[in-house]
Design a protein around this motif. Structure first.
Motif, PDB file in Angstrom:
ATOM      1  N   ARG A  67      10.199  -3.170   9.176  1.00 25.77           N
ATOM      2  CA  ARG A  67      10.944  -2.667  10.335  1.00 25.77           C
ATOM      3  C   ARG A  67      10.079  -1.721  11.165  1.00 25.77           C
ATOM      4  O   ARG A  67      10.110  -1.751  12.398  1.00 25.77           O
ATOM      5  CB  ARG A  67      12.216  -1.974   9.878  1.00 25.77           C
ATOM      6  CG  ARG A  67      13.255  -2.938   9.332  1.00 25.77           C
ATOM      7  CD  ARG A  67      14.511  -2.240   8.862  1.00 25.77           C
ATOM      8  NE  ARG A  67      15.448  -3.204   8.270  1.00 25.77           N
ATOM      9  CZ  ARG A  67      16.549  -2.871   7.639  1.00 25.77           C
ATOM     10  NH1 ARG A  67      16.881  -1.587   7.495  1.00 25.77           N
ATOM     11  NH2 ARG A  67      17.350  -3.794   7.129  1.00 25.77           N
ATOM     12  N   LEU A  68       9.316  -0.864  10.490  1.00 26.40           N
ATOM     13  CA  LEU A  68       8.439   0.047  11.219  1.00 26.40           C
ATOM     14  C   LEU A  68       7.311  -0.715  11.907  1.00 26.40           C
ATOM     15  O   LEU A  68       6.851  -0.322  12.979  1.00 26.40           O
ATOM     16  CB  LEU A  68       7.868   1.110  10.269  1.00 26.40           C
ATOM     17  CG  LEU A  68       8.667   2.423  10.198  1.00 26.40           C
ATOM     18  CD1 LEU A  68      10.071   2.184   9.674  1.00 26.40           C
ATOM     19  CD2 LEU A  68       7.943   3.444   9.342  1.00 26.40           C
ATOM     20  N   ARG A  69       6.905  -1.801  11.299  1.00 26.89           N
ATOM     21  CA  ARG A  69       5.882  -2.636  11.929  1.00 26.89           C
ATOM     22  C   ARG A  69       6.447  -3.308  13.181  1.00 26.89           C
ATOM     23  O   ARG A  69       5.776  -3.409  14.211  1.00 26.89           O
ATOM     24  CB  ARG A  69       5.389  -3.672  10.927  1.00 26.89           C
ATOM     25  CG  ARG A  69       4.143  -4.410  11.359  1.00 26.89           C
ATOM     26  CD  ARG A  69       3.591  -5.277  10.242  1.00 26.89           C
ATOM     27  NE  ARG A  69       4.558  -6.268   9.793  1.00 26.89           N
ATOM     28  CZ  ARG A  69       5.081  -6.302   8.573  1.00 26.89           C
ATOM     29  NH1 ARG A  69       4.736  -5.403   7.671  1.00 26.89           N
ATOM     30  NH2 ARG A  69       5.948  -7.249   8.230  1.00 26.89           N
ATOM     31  N   GLU A  70       7.704  -3.735  13.108  1.00 26.85           N
ATOM     32  CA  GLU A  70       8.344  -4.409  14.247  1.00 26.85           C
ATOM     33  C   GLU A  70       8.494  -3.497  15.455  1.00 26.85           C
ATOM     34  O   GLU A  70       8.399  -3.951  16.605  1.00 26.85           O
ATOM     35  CB  GLU A  70       9.719  -4.938  13.828  1.00 26.85           C
ATOM     36  CG  GLU A  70       9.666  -6.120  12.878  1.00 26.85           C
ATOM     37  CD  GLU A  70      11.042  -6.484  12.323  1.00 26.85           C
ATOM     38  OE1 GLU A  70      12.032  -5.815  12.733  1.00 26.85           O
ATOM     39  OE2 GLU A  70      11.129  -7.404  11.496  1.00 26.85           O
ATOM     40  N   ILE A  71       8.742  -2.203  15.228  1.00 26.84           N
ATOM     41  CA  ILE A  71       8.916  -1.288  16.363  1.00 26.84           C
ATOM     42  C   ILE A  71       7.586  -0.704  16.835  1.00 26.84           C
ATOM     43  O   ILE A  71       7.555   0.129  17.748  1.00 26.84           O
ATOM     44  CB  ILE A  71       9.902  -0.143  16.025  1.00 26.84           C
ATOM     45  CG1 ILE A  71       9.354   0.749  14.907  1.00 26.84           C
ATOM     46  CG2 ILE A  71      11.274  -0.697  15.666  1.00 26.84           C
ATOM     47  CD1 ILE A  71      10.228   1.965  14.616  1.00 26.84           C
ATOM     48  N   GLY A  72       6.497  -1.117  16.212  1.00 21.26           N
ATOM     49  CA  GLY A  72       5.180  -0.675  16.660  1.00 21.26           C
ATOM     50  C   GLY A  72       4.696   0.612  16.055  1.00 21.26           C
ATOM     51  O   GLY A  72       3.689   1.175  16.505  1.00 21.26           O
ATOM     52  N   CYS A  73       5.384   1.114  15.024  1.00 18.35           N
ATOM     53  CA  CYS A  73       4.981   2.374  14.384  1.00 18.35           C
ATOM     54  C   CYS A  73       3.818   2.160  13.414  1.00 18.35           C
ATOM     55  O   CYS A  73       2.993   3.044  13.228  1.00 18.35           O
ATOM     56  CB  CYS A  73       6.182   2.974  13.656  1.00 18.35           C
ATOM     57  SG  CYS A  73       5.866   4.583  12.925  1.00 18.35           S
ATOM     58  N   LEU A  74       3.782   0.986  12.797  1.00 17.74           N
ATOM     59  CA  LEU A  74       2.723   0.652  11.838  1.00 17.74           C
ATOM     60  C   LEU A  74       1.994  -0.597  12.299  1.00 17.74           C
ATOM     61  O   LEU A  74       2.540  -1.429  13.018  1.00 17.74           O
ATOM     62  CB  LEU A  74       3.320   0.388  10.446  1.00 17.74           C
ATOM     63  CG  LEU A  74       4.090   1.511   9.767  1.00 17.74           C
ATOM     64  CD1 LEU A  74       4.656   1.013   8.438  1.00 17.74           C
ATOM     65  CD2 LEU A  74       3.212   2.729   9.553  1.00 17.74           C
ATOM     66  N   GLU A  75       0.751  -0.714  11.869  1.00 18.91           N
ATOM     67  CA  GLU A  75      -0.007  -1.930  12.109  1.00 18.91           C
ATOM     68  C   GLU A  75      -0.697  -2.346  10.817  1.00 18.91           C
ATOM     69  O   GLU A  75      -1.029  -1.501   9.978  1.00 18.91           O
ATOM     70  CB  GLU A  75      -1.042  -1.739  13.211  1.00 18.91           C
ATOM     71  CG  GLU A  75      -2.110  -0.699  12.924  1.00 18.91           C
ATOM     72  CD  GLU A  75      -3.082  -0.559  14.078  1.00 18.91           C
ATOM     73  OE1 GLU A  75      -3.119  -1.469  14.924  1.00 18.91           O
ATOM     74  OE2 GLU A  75      -3.809   0.451  14.120  1.00 18.91           O
ATOM     75  N   VAL A  76      -0.893  -3.641  10.672  1.00 17.78           N
ATOM     76  CA  VAL A  76      -1.519  -4.177   9.467  1.00 17.78           C
ATOM     77  C   VAL A  76      -3.009  -4.345   9.713  1.00 17.78           C
ATOM     78  O   VAL A  76      -3.423  -4.887  10.745  1.00 17.78           O
ATOM     79  CB  VAL A  76      -0.907  -5.538   9.086  1.00 17.78           C
ATOM     80  CG1 VAL A  76      -1.595  -6.092   7.846  1.00 17.78           C
ATOM     81  CG2 VAL A  76       0.586  -5.397   8.840  1.00 17.78           C
ATOM     82  N   VAL A  77      -3.807  -3.872   8.777  1.00 18.89           N
ATOM     83  CA  VAL A  77      -5.256  -4.046   8.827  1.00 18.89           C
ATOM     84  C   VAL A  77      -5.662  -4.878   7.624  1.00 18.89           C
ATOM     85  O   VAL A  77      -5.261  -4.582   6.496  1.00 18.89           O
ATOM     86  CB  VAL A  77      -5.992  -2.679   8.800  1.00 18.89           C
ATOM     87  CG1 VAL A  77      -7.496  -2.878   8.720  1.00 18.89           C
ATOM     88  CG2 VAL A  77      -5.620  -1.863  10.033  1.00 18.89           C
ATOM     89  N   ARG A  78      -6.415  -5.908   7.862  1.00 16.70           N
ATOM     90  CA  ARG A  78      -6.850  -6.798   6.789  1.00 16.70           C
ATOM     91  C   ARG A  78      -8.189  -6.330   6.231  1.00 16.70           C
ATOM     92  O   ARG A  78      -8.883  -5.526   6.813  1.00 16.70           O
ATOM     93  CB  ARG A  78      -6.979  -8.232   7.314  1.00 16.70           C
ATOM     94  CG  ARG A  78      -5.740  -8.766   8.035  1.00 16.70           C
ATOM     95  CD  ARG A  78      -4.554  -8.882   7.107  1.00 16.70           C
ATOM     96  NE  ARG A  78      -3.375  -9.393   7.796  1.00 16.70           N
ATOM     97  CZ  ARG A  78      -2.185  -9.488   7.229  1.00 16.70           C
ATOM     98  NH1 ARG A  78      -2.003  -9.121   5.980  1.00 16.70           N
ATOM     99  NH2 ARG A  78      -1.144  -9.961   7.930  1.00 16.70           N
ATOM    100  N   GLY A  79      -8.546  -6.897   5.085  1.00 18.89           N
ATOM    101  CA  GLY A  79      -9.850  -6.598   4.497  1.00 18.89           C
ATOM    102  C   GLY A  79      -9.774  -5.637   3.337  1.00 18.89           C
ATOM    103  O   GLY A  79      -8.699  -5.275   2.862  1.00 18.89           O
ATOM    104  N   ARG A  80     -10.957  -5.204   2.900  1.00 17.33           N
ATOM    105  CA  ARG A  80     -11.048  -4.347   1.710  1.00 17.33           C
ATOM    106  C   ARG A  80     -10.284  -3.051   1.878  1.00 17.33           C
ATOM    107  O   ARG A  80      -9.649  -2.560   0.946  1.00 17.33           O
ATOM    108  CB  ARG A  80     -12.522  -4.064   1.407  1.00 17.33           C
ATOM    109  CG  ARG A  80     -12.742  -3.177   0.191  1.00 17.33           C
ATOM    110  CD  ARG A  80     -14.216  -3.027  -0.128  1.00 17.33           C
ATOM    111  NE  ARG A  80     -14.821  -4.319  -0.468  1.00 17.33           N
ATOM    112  CZ  ARG A  80     -16.116  -4.473  -0.775  1.00 17.33           C
ATOM    113  NH1 ARG A  80     -16.921  -3.414  -0.758  1.00 17.33           N
ATOM    114  NH2 ARG A  80     -16.593  -5.658  -1.076  1.00 17.33           N
ATOM    115  N   SER A  81     -10.347  -2.448   3.060  1.00 17.20           N
ATOM    116  CA  SER A  81      -9.625  -1.192   3.297  1.00 17.20           C
ATOM    117  C   SER A  81      -8.312  -1.450   4.019  1.00 17.20           C
ATOM    118  O   SER A  81      -7.791  -0.585   4.718  1.00 17.20           O
ATOM    119  CB  SER A  81     -10.485  -0.232   4.123  1.00 17.20           C
ATOM    120  OG  SER A  81     -10.818  -0.816   5.375  1.00 17.20           O
ATOM    121  N   GLY A  82      -7.786  -2.657   3.861  1.00 14.80           N
ATOM    122  CA  GLY A  82      -6.577  -3.049   4.575  1.00 14.80           C
ATOM    123  C   GLY A  82      -5.318  -2.389   4.052  1.00 14.80           C
ATOM    124  O   GLY A  82      -5.307  -1.727   3.015  1.00 14.80           O
ATOM    125  N   GLY A  83      -4.259  -2.603   4.793  1.00 17.58           N
ATOM    126  CA  GLY A  83      -2.962  -2.038   4.441  1.00 17.58           C
ATOM    127  C   GLY A  83      -2.184  -1.735   5.703  1.00 17.58           C
ATOM    128  O   GLY A  83      -2.537  -2.185   6.803  1.00 17.58           O
TER     129      GLY A  83
END
Length: 252
Positions: A67-83
């Motif tokens: 839900r926080l990702r949908e409203i633009g509060c969080l973003e997903v980062v891929r890779g070793r340091s992803g999250g």
């Protein structure tokens, strides 16, 4: 009452919305970000850790984070340091989340904040009385790390490191455990000290004074400084709650 009247009356009723566990977790995350427990650009703890800290299931955390990702509060980062990384701080949805999270428990928060100041005062006093050479070295190293920190996340972690070093010098693990539990209950459910940039200078001066008092074995002075220093948490909470009540409901 006729059938038509009953239908008309029923049509005017709105369904009662019962918050779900995912709603509550989303509110807590938004509140934690508003408080500065998680800073812009910082990665959230792993899903498993969030679930453990908040006492909910991993699927619940997954929904809330989504839900926080949908409203633009969080973003997903891929890779070793992803999250999941915090993309924005205070946003339109924050005021509602802060009110729902903090207002129902505000009287208890006030009482627990007072308790925490008393506990931290006792920890500082005991540390000053019991601090040995090894603990003193740890406190000096922790203070140096804190003084050199610049980014909010680093300031928070090194501040916590300094207080943990002082707690170890008290040689009483239950006191340290209770301190962490109080912090977790007072804030949004995470054992993380809220960070407010406008209190940085005050915090720096008080950290130095507290470390110096403990290292010098000045028990009364250490207790007084700690008792005053930990009022900062309550001030941060009060300021963010006042901001939330000053802003209109995001749904209006």
């Amino acid at each position: 009452m006729g059938q038509g009247q009953r239908r008309a009356g029923q049509a005017g009723l709105e369904p009662v919305r019962v918050p779900s566990a995912a709603d509550e977790v989303a509110d807590r995350l938004l509140t934690a970000i508003a408080l500065g427990e998680f800073s812009v650009g910082e990665r959230l703890p792993p899903e498993r850790e969030l679930a453990e800290q908040l006492g909910v299931s991993r699927p619940t955390v997954r929904i809330a984070v989504g839900r926080l990702r949908e409203i633009g509060c969080l973003e997903v980062v891929r890779g070793r340091s992803g999250g999941h990384y915090v993309r924005t701080g205070w946003r339109a949805e924050s005021a509602d989340a802060v009110r729902r999270t903090l207002m129902p428990k505000w009287e208890r928060v006030h009482t627990l904040q007072d308790t925490r100041c008393l506990i931290e005062s006792l920890i500082a006093r005991t540390a000053a009385e019991r601090c040995g050479a090894d603990e003193a070295a740890d406190i000096r190293a922790a203070l140096a790390a804190y003084e050199s920190a610049s980014e909010p996340a680093e300031v928070r972690s090194t501040s916590a490191g300094l207080h943990e070093a002082i707690a170890r010098a008290a040689h009483n693990e239950p006191l340290a455990v209770y301190s962490r539990q109080l912090l977790q209950e007072i804030t949004a459910g995470f054992p993380i000290e809220p960070y407010s940039g406008n209190l940085t200078e005050r915090s720096l001066a008080e950290h130095r004074a507290l470390a110096e008092a403990v290292l010098a074995g000045e028990a009364e002075r250490a207790a007084r400084i700690a008792r005053e220093h930990f009022t900062i948490t309550g001030e941060n909470l009060r300021a963010i709650l006042e901001r939330s009540t000053a802003e209109p409901d995001s749904a209006s």
